[in-house]
Design an enzyme around this catalytic site. Sequence first.
Site, PDB file in Angstrom:
ATOM      1  N   ASP A   1      18.202 -10.584  18.852  1.00 42.40           N
ATOM      2  CA  ASP A   1      18.624  -9.193  18.977  1.00 42.40           C
ATOM      3  C   ASP A   1      20.086  -9.035  18.599  1.00 42.40           C
ATOM      4  OD1 ASP A   1      18.831  -6.522  19.578  1.00 42.40           O
ATOM      5  OD2 ASP A   1      18.988  -6.824  21.741  1.00 42.40           O
TER       6      ASP A   1
ATOM      7  N   ASP B   1      16.402 -13.258  24.210  1.00 41.95           N
ATOM      8  CA  ASP B   1      15.806 -11.934  24.387  1.00 41.95           C
ATOM      9  C   ASP B   1      14.278 -11.975  24.252  1.00 41.95           C
ATOM     10  OD1 ASP B   1      16.430  -9.381  25.172  1.00 41.95           O
ATOM     11  OD2 ASP B   1      16.630  -8.579  23.148  1.00 41.95           O
TER      12      ASP B   1
ATOM     13  N   ARG C   1      12.665  -1.435  25.277  1.00 36.34           N
ATOM     14  CA  ARG C   1      11.805  -0.429  25.930  1.00 36.34           C
ATOM     15  C   ARG C   1      10.844   0.221  24.938  1.00 36.34           C
ATOM     16  NH1 ARG C   1      17.130   2.434  27.909  1.00 36.34           N
ATOM     17  NH2 ARG C   1      17.661   0.228  27.759  1.00 36.34           N
TER      18      ARG C   1
ATOM     19  N   LYS D   1      25.785  -5.346  18.277  1.00 32.95           N
ATOM     20  CA  LYS D   1      26.423  -5.920  19.459  1.00 32.95           C
ATOM     21  C   LYS D   1      27.760  -6.560  19.079  1.00 32.95           C
ATOM     22  CE  LYS D   1      22.131  -7.350  21.812  1.00 32.95           C
ATOM     23  NZ  LYS D   1      22.313  -6.671  23.111  1.00 32.95           N
TER      24      LYS D   1
ATOM     25  N   LYS E   1       8.330  -8.754  26.842  1.00 32.46           N
ATOM     26  CA  LYS E   1       9.189  -8.444  25.689  1.00 32.46           C
ATOM     27  C   LYS E   1       9.601  -9.733  24.983  1.00 32.46           C
ATOM     28  CE  LYS E   1      13.987  -7.075  24.757  1.00 32.46           C
ATOM     29  NZ  LYS E   1      15.268  -6.668  25.382  1.00 32.46           N
TER      30      LYS E   1
END
Length: 490
Positions: free
Chosen positions: A260, A278, A341, A267, A255
């Site tokens: 992010d 990330d 994911r 966030k 990933k």
Amino acid sequence: MKIKIESVRSIGKKTSLLCAFVIEGSDKASGLSELDSKTSDLIKQSLSDMGGKFGKITVIPTKSPAQRIVLAGIGKKEKFTEDTIRFVSGKIAQKARELKLKDFSIILPPSSVFDTLSSASQIVEGCKLSLYKFDKFKSEKENTIPELSIIVPKSEKISKSAKISEIVSDATIFTKSIANLPPNECTPTTLANFAKEMAKKNKMKCSVFSKNELKKQGFGGIIAVGKGSKNEPKMIVLEHLKGKASEKPIVLVGKAVTFDTGGISLKPGAKMDEMKFDKCGGCTVLGIMKAVSELKLPINVVGIIPSVENMPSGESYRPGDIIKLYNGKTAEILNTDAEGRLILADALSYGEKHYKPRAIIDFATLTGACIIALGTNVAAIVSNNEKLKQKIIESSKKTTEEIWELPLNEDYMNMIKSDVADMKNVGIGRSAGTITAAAFLRNAINDTPWVHVDIAGVAWTQEATKEKPYNPKGATGFGVRLILDYLQNI
């Protein structure tokens, strides 16, 4: 950092710093028994003072060919681990740099105490990794990188082992250096360019899927997450096909969310700067592929890195959206911060379909829940194959990149079932967050042996991270040494 393997008498070695390891409670320092009586007396006194305690470093000025002697405590024999020499060697290297020395020498511990090949490898890793600093953007840089000599019994095997460890260490540093880059210096396009450059240098095939190609081929997860940013998503594919043509490859997936924000599910501002990390899973795959090529491993390995920037905008995907993934399954979006994911699912499905691999291993800073469960020193693994899992665990013990298995049964798979799509991208409340994320990934592949490694807690140094000299502040390169050991065992 230059490294030499020398089969010389330690007592006659001309060096700025000559180092010997000392077991706690011992009245001897291995390799220093032939020193003149005056120096021997100083060593005896120092041994008494420092006691061989783990990590204790004592410097003794001398008039022998070595300008200084260092006694490095490695603790009690019954507490030795695979990390003992690596850890203490890092302390020695940092002491040499602190003293602004041009060179230093370490006497290999005797085979009666440690395996000589492992010790040589661990000295190289400990020293090289401990002297790494991310100072690309500092006006004043640390330029003192002393040369290391390892004093060993005459052995070609030791030299070979040390050379392998140099390549592995350099790959780990390569991983750290990219992972540490700020988001304005590393977009998905930049990451793809790093991969192309590395592949060209190491004679690997590198393919980069553009936004249009991803959209055309149905990579719904990557497109959905990446469309909120002006920096277009990419998918990087690296191929090292040096095994038999009939041999199924091992596919590595990482990933790489170059930054992010959480997207629409924004966030909190605190520590959001750490979300430059990330991309660490993808950087790990880059580092592994670099070393696989340089080691000339006679196997087939494919690295796949889906890369996006997750940003809020008028183009962003939203909670409530339903997207179609590469394998044809649909996913209901309940939280746009559960984006990793989605891009991994596309990459996993692509890897299985196009390469029909014998194993798939993925790396991702996937869930904050992993930090709640295991802290910041142990990664979580989830697997559908006992044999593959055990091999990864064995390599974990050797490299001391620690992992812990979490379960994945049908109950967890049911937790991500959706009323309006094939699945949803988060589970039920905060329960089993790391496992339900893995359950989502499990839906992306069929029966290929698979290991998922959640590195959210270990990819960079955090508040509760155990201090290790070879893991200076920032990205750790976790997973590079682990998987390279596994691949070499193959």
